[in-house]
Write an enzyme that holds these catalytic residues in place. Structure first.
Site, PDB file in Angstrom:
ATOM      1  CD  GLU A   1      -2.372   1.387   2.768  1.00  9.55           C
ATOM      2  OE1 GLU A   1      -2.501   2.517   3.265  1.00  9.55           O
ATOM      3  OE2 GLU A   1      -2.719   0.332   3.347  1.00  9.55           O
TER       4      GLU A   1
ATOM      5  CE  LYS B   1      -5.897   2.422   7.810  1.00 12.73           C
ATOM      6  NZ  LYS B   1      -5.282   3.499   7.011  1.00 12.73           N
TER       7      LYS B   1
END
Length: 210
Positions: free
Chosen positions: A43, A130
């Protein structure tokens, strides 16, 4: 199908490394060290203004999945997807980012802290929540939330360490995000230390089943 394939890749990888860096060059070197250590999900955060360049660098690698982080608006999400990002991560839930990601069938992983935020995100088609910042919670928080909301899939980011990573999975996490716990030595150019940390984390997650 595109969204489902990305979701399956994340599920299989179990761990995403959050890569910042001050330039695309630093981010790429850090990512290469992570890959050498066995990481399969990266990421690149848009706190690095050249994150799109780093995403492009790895976008054609079919053995890994590459996403974008710190995405707070649809303009950044569009830039990331055009660069090759296969998933989008944000520090908060944004309806405009959720709509964009749904439109292009890209998994969106927004940061949430409360059950209300989680439900709002799920109602907008979010694939994975998340849990952020993860250090504000204990792993048991996921198990508690999955009592009344069993359908939620959670990825804690922040506060995930070698000593507790298994606890997160045992309490219901399907994936974890790790940043400085793996990459911190890259700031000093010590990429070999990044390789070592990546291997240690991958060994730990290989021992859990989800």
């Amino acid at each position: 199908m595109k969204k489902m394939r990305a979701f399956e890749q994340l599920l299989d990888a179990k761990l995403t490394v959050v890569i910042r860096g001050s330039s695309s060059e630093e981010a790429v070197k850090t990512a290469e060290a992570c890959l050498e250590g066995g990481i399969r999900s990266l990421e690149f955060t848009f706190t690095n203004p050249e994150a799109d360049k780093a995403i492009k660098h790895f976008a054609d690698n079919k053995n890994i999945i590459v996403g974008a982080g710190s995405v707070i608006d649809s303009e950044t999400a569009k830039l990331a997807v055009h660069a090759g990002a296969l998933f989008i991560v944000g520090p908060h839930f944004s309806m405009e980012v959720a709509k964009f990601c749904n439109r292009y069938q890209v998994p969106y992983l927004p940061g949430c802290m409360t059950v209300k935020e989680i439900l709002d995100a799920l109602e907008m088609g979010v694939s994975i929540i998340k849990l952020f910042p993860g250090e504000m919670f204990s792993p048991s928080f996921i198990k508690a939330v999955k009592g009344p909301v069993p359908q939620v899939d959670v990825m804690p980011t922040g506060g995930v360490t070698l000593s507790n990573v298994k606890d997160w999975f045992e309490n219901g996490a399907i994936h974890v995000g790790v940043g400085g716990g793996i990459t911190k030595d890259a700031v000093n150019g010590n990429y070999e230390a990044v390789v070592v940390k990546a291997r240690e984390f991958m060994q730990a997650v290989s021992e859990v089943s989800i």
